[in-house]
Every structure is written in C-alpha cells, then in structure tokens.
Design a protein around this motif. Structure first.
Motif, short mmCIF file in Angstrom:
data_model
loop_
_atom_site.label_atom_id
_atom_site.label_comp_id
_atom_site.label_asym_id
_atom_site.label_seq_id
_atom_site.Cartn_x
_atom_site.Cartn_y
_atom_site.Cartn_z
N HIS A 1 0.83 -1.21 0.00
CA HIS A 1 0.00 0.00 0.00
C HIS A 1 0.87 1.26 0.00
O HIS A 1 0.55 2.24 -0.69
N ALA A 2 1.96 1.25 0.75
CA ALA A 2 2.86 2.42 0.79
C ALA A 2 3.50 2.65 -0.57
O ALA A 2 3.58 3.79 -1.05
N ALA A 3 3.95 1.58 -1.22
CA ALA A 3 4.56 1.71 -2.55
C ALA A 3 3.53 2.18 -3.56
O ALA A 3 3.83 3.04 -4.42
N ALA A 4 2.32 1.64 -3.48
CA ALA A 4 1.25 2.05 -4.39
C ALA A 4 0.91 3.52 -4.19
O ALA A 4 0.65 4.25 -5.16
N LYS A 5 0.94 3.99 -2.95
CA LYS A 5 0.66 5.41 -2.68
C LYS A 5 1.71 6.29 -3.32
O LYS A 5 1.40 7.32 -3.91
N MET A 6 2.97 5.88 -3.24
CA MET A 6 4.04 6.66 -3.88
C MET A 6 3.83 6.72 -5.39
O MET A 6 3.95 7.78 -6.01
N LEU A 7 3.51 5.58 -5.98
CA LEU A 7 3.29 5.52 -7.42
C LEU A 7 2.06 6.34 -7.80
O LEU A 7 2.05 7.06 -8.80
N ASP A 8 1.00 6.27 -6.99
CA ASP A 8 -0.22 7.03 -7.24
C ASP A 8 0.05 8.53 -7.16
O ASP A 8 -0.47 9.31 -7.97
N ASP A 9 0.88 8.95 -6.19
CA ASP A 9 1.21 10.37 -6.08
C ASP A 9 1.90 10.87 -7.35
O ASP A 9 1.60 11.97 -7.85
N GLU A 10 2.82 10.08 -7.88
CA GLU A 10 3.51 10.46 -9.13
C GLU A 10 2.53 10.46 -10.30
O GLU A 10 2.57 11.35 -11.16
N ALA A 11 1.64 9.48 -10.35
CA ALA A 11 0.65 9.41 -11.42
C ALA A 11 -0.29 10.61 -11.35
O ALA A 11 -0.69 11.15 -12.39
N GLN A 12 -0.62 11.06 -10.15
CA GLN A 12 -1.49 12.22 -9.99
C GLN A 12 -0.82 13.48 -10.52
O GLN A 12 -1.45 14.30 -11.18
N VAL A 13 0.49 13.62 -10.26
CA VAL A 13 1.24 14.76 -10.80
C VAL A 13 1.19 14.74 -12.32
O VAL A 13 0.93 15.76 -12.97
N LEU A 14 1.41 13.56 -12.90
CA LEU A 14 1.36 13.43 -14.36
C LEU A 14 -0.03 13.77 -14.89
O LEU A 14 -0.18 14.47 -15.89
N SER A 15 -1.05 13.24 -14.24
CA SER A 15 -2.42 13.47 -14.66
C SER A 15 -2.76 14.95 -14.61
O SER A 15 -3.42 15.48 -15.51
N ASP A 16 -2.28 15.64 -13.57
CA ASP A 16 -2.54 17.08 -13.45
C ASP A 16 -1.83 17.87 -14.54
O ASP A 16 -2.34 18.87 -15.03
N GLN A 17 -0.64 17.42 -14.95
CA GLN A 17 0.15 18.14 -15.95
C GLN A 17 -0.28 17.80 -17.37
O GLN A 17 -0.35 18.69 -18.22
N VAL A 18 -0.52 16.52 -17.64
CA VAL A 18 -0.73 16.06 -19.02
C VAL A 18 -2.20 15.77 -19.30
O VAL A 18 -2.65 15.88 -20.43
#
Length: 130
Positions: free
Chosen positions: A26-43
C-alpha cells in the motif's frame, strides 16, 4: 497469498503479495499514485501503460537521487570515522612537571631545628612534671 486492491491514477489494480507485506504494498502504491497524480494534473488522461511507465520513471529518478545523496553521506561518514580513529590512535604525551630538589643544607637545617624543638618540648614537660 493475499490479494490487495490498490489505486493508481484513479484506476484499480488487484495485486498479490506475500503474507504480512500488505502495508508495504500500500505504501509503494501510494508513492506511485502520487507520481501518477502529478502526471495526470500536468498532461491529463493518458493510456494506463504510459501513465504507469512515466510514474515509475519519476520514482526511479527520485530513488537515484536519494542513492546519490546516500553515497555522499556514507563517504563523509567514512571520512569522519577515519578522522576519529586517527584521533583515538594519537598518543598524547603527559605534561611533564619538574619539582626542584631541596638542597641538602636546607634538609639538614630543618632536621636540626626539629631536634631542638623536641629538646625544648622535653624540657618543658620535665619542668611541668616537677
């Protein structure tokens, strides 16, 4: 083997993990989700595979940066430990204090004075007793 549902980029994934490792997943998935959210917000919205790839690359870049910093800290720690070991192995010479020797004439004079004092004390005792 437990199955865990994780959310990355607003998408759900079923993932298997070893018993007791669910919190790490869950902790690793949260880190990956945080990065995906940044990408989603930008792209904006992007294909799942591309989103996971880009988020993984961003995390890998951060990890590489942390590893570089860790290497520098370890190097500095090794240098400080070497300095400390050098200090531990340094022999410190004790401070030398010299005491002057009392001349024999002074010692003889003091002995003669002590003998006289004892003689006078004996005379006083003898007179007091009689």
């Amino acid at each position: 083997m437990p199955e865990v549902t994780i959310s990355i980029g607003s998408r759900q994934f079923e993932v298997a993990c070893q018993e007791g490792e669910e919190s790490y997943l869950h902790a690793a998935a949260k880190m990956l989700d945080d990065e995906a959210q940044v990408l989603s917000d930008q792209v904006g919205r992007m294909p799942e595979a591309r989103m996971l790839l880009m988020a993984g690359l961003l995390l890998a870049d951060k990890t590489a940066s942390f590893e570089d910093q860790l290497g520098e800290v370890r190097k500095e720690l090794a240098e400080r430990e070497a300095e400390l070991e050098k200090l531990r192995n340094t022999v410190v010479e004790p401070e030398r204090i010299e005491v002057p020797v009392v001349p024999q004439a002074v010692t003889d004079g003091l002995a003669e004075m002590a003998a006289r004092a004892e003689s006078l004390a004996q005379e006083v005792e003898d007179k007091a007793a009689s």
